[in-house]
Enzyme design. Structure first.
Site, PDB file in Angstrom:
ATOM      1  N   LYS A  15       0.766  -1.378   0.122  1.00 51.06           N
ATOM      2  CA  LYS A  15      -0.032   0.116   0.044  1.00 51.06           C
ATOM      3  C   LYS A  15       0.965   1.254   0.151  1.00 51.06           C
ATOM      4  CE  LYS A  15      -3.846  -2.346   2.262  1.00 51.06           C
ATOM      5  NZ  LYS A  15      -4.681  -2.288   3.380  1.00 51.06           N
ATOM      6  N   TYR A  55     -12.594  -2.849  -2.795  1.00 44.13           N
ATOM      7  CA  TYR A  55     -13.113  -2.681  -1.325  1.00 44.13           C
ATOM      8  C   TYR A  55     -14.579  -2.636  -1.356  1.00 44.13           C
ATOM      9  CZ  TYR A  55      -8.570  -2.018   0.762  1.00 44.13           C
ATOM     10  OH  TYR A  55      -7.064  -2.310   1.137  1.00 44.13           O
ATOM     11  N   ASN A 127      -1.813  -0.257   7.404  1.00 44.61           N
ATOM     12  CA  ASN A 127      -1.493  -1.522   7.699  1.00 44.61           C
ATOM     13  C   ASN A 127      -0.580  -2.073   6.699  1.00 44.61           C
ATOM     14  OD1 ASN A 127      -3.451  -2.287   5.957  1.00 44.61           O
ATOM     15  ND2 ASN A 127      -4.515  -3.401   7.569  1.00 44.61           N
ATOM     16  N   HIS A 130      -1.803  -5.505   1.627  1.00 46.85           N
ATOM     17  CA  HIS A 130      -3.193  -6.310   1.243  1.00 46.85           C
ATOM     18  C   HIS A 130      -2.852  -7.598   1.144  1.00 46.85           C
ATOM     19  CE1 HIS A 130      -6.733  -7.432  -0.239  1.00 46.85           C
ATOM     20  NE2 HIS A 130      -6.295  -8.077  -1.270  1.00 46.85           N
ATOM     21  N   GLU A 141      -9.907 -10.746  -7.132  1.00 47.39           N
ATOM     22  CA  GLU A 141      -8.913  -9.585  -7.071  1.00 47.39           C
ATOM     23  C   GLU A 141      -7.849  -9.636  -7.947  1.00 47.39           C
ATOM     24  OE1 GLU A 141      -9.431  -8.906  -2.294  1.00 47.39           O
ATOM     25  OE2 GLU A 141      -7.458  -9.740  -3.142  1.00 47.39           O
TER      26      GLU A 141
END
Ligand code: IDP
Ligand code: MG
Length: 198
Positions: A15, A55, A127, A130, A141
C-alpha cells in the site's frame, strides 16, 4: 499417501504507506520466507473506480471513504501501490500468516503489519499490505488488478477478443535530457487483440 497441497495464487498489494516509507525491500524479504513464487508485479496509481471495486465488500462500513483515500495514496506522498501475484502451495494462508491481523495494533509484532503498521490519529489502519483471504477473493482480485498477459502463468481461463483502441507506444527517437521528465501515468495500456478472463 498424503494428499498434495493445491497450488494457489494470491494478490498482494504493498500500500502507499509501504512505498512512501521505503519498506518495499523489507516487505518482499518477509514475503520470501513463504518460499512462494512471484508470477506478476507492477506499480500503479489506483483510480477511484479500482479502489471502490477492490473494497466493494466494505461499502457500508463507516471507514469506507478513508480506506478508499488511503489505497489511492491520499494520505501519502507516493500515490501508488505495488501489486503482485504470488503462486505456490497454500499461498493464501502462507501470505496471510506473514501479513498479520487487520488491526496493526493487534497484529503479532513479528508480522509485516505488526512490525510496520500503525493506526493514525484519524483512525485509519495504515497496515502496509493487502493480501487475499480466500480462493474466491483471490480470483476476483487478481482478475481486477491484472490482465492475463501481465501474469507469467495462465491462472484462469481466458479467451481472445478483437478490440480497436488507441494505445501509447515508445517513440524511436532517443530522449534528450530535457525531455526526460517523469510524468505519472494512470491510463491502462490496452492491446488491439487481447485475452480476457472468462
Ligand atoms: P484485511 O485487509 O486484513 O483483509 P479487511 O477487513 O478486508 O481486512 O479490510 C480491508 C482494509 O480496510 C484493511 O486492510 C484496513 O486498511 C481497512 N480496515 C478494516 N477494518 C478497519 C477498521 O475497523 N478501521 C479502519 N480501517 C479498517
Ligand atoms: Mg480483506
Amino acid at each position: 499417501m498424503a494428499k498434495e497441497t493445491p497450488r494457489e495464487q494470491t494478490l498482494v498489494i504493498i500500500k502507499p504507506d509501504g512505498l512512501s516509507k521505503s519498506l518495499t525491500g523489507n516487505i518482499l524479504t518477509r514475503l520470501s520466507e513463504t518460499k512462494l513464487e512471484i508470477a506478476a508485479a507492477k506499480c500503479l496509481h489506483v483510480s477511484r473506480d479500482l479502489a471502490e471495486e477492490h473494497y466493494t465488500a466494505l461499502r457500508h462500513k463507516p471507514f469506507f471513504e478513508e480506506v478508499i483515500k488511503y489505497i489511492m495514496g491520499g494520505y501519502h506522498p507516493r500515490k501508488k501501490v505495488m501489486a503482485m501475484v504470488y503462486v505456490g502451495p497454500d499461498a493464501i494462508q502462507k501470505v496471510r500468516a506473514v501479513t498479520g491481523a487487520t488491526n496493526p495494533e493487534e497484529a503479532d509484532s513479528v508480522t509485516i503489519r505488526g512490525q510496520y503498521g500503525r493506526i493514525t490519529t484519524k483512525g485509519v489502519y495504515e497496515n502496509v499490505i493487502h493480501a487475499s483471504t480466500s480462493l474466491e477473493e483471490a480470483e476476483r482480485e487478481i482478475k481486477l488488478w491484472f490482465e492475463p498477459d501481465e501474469i507469467i502463468y495462465d491462472l484462469y481461463l481466458t479467451k481472445t477478443v478483437e478490440v480497436t483502441v488507441k494505445k501509447r507506444v515508445w517513440t524511436s527517437s532517443v530522449s534528450s535530457p530535457a525531455s526526460k521528465t517523469v510524468t505519472p501515468v494512470s491510463r491502462p495500456i490496452i492491446k488491439k487483440s487481447k485475452k480476457i478472463r472468462t
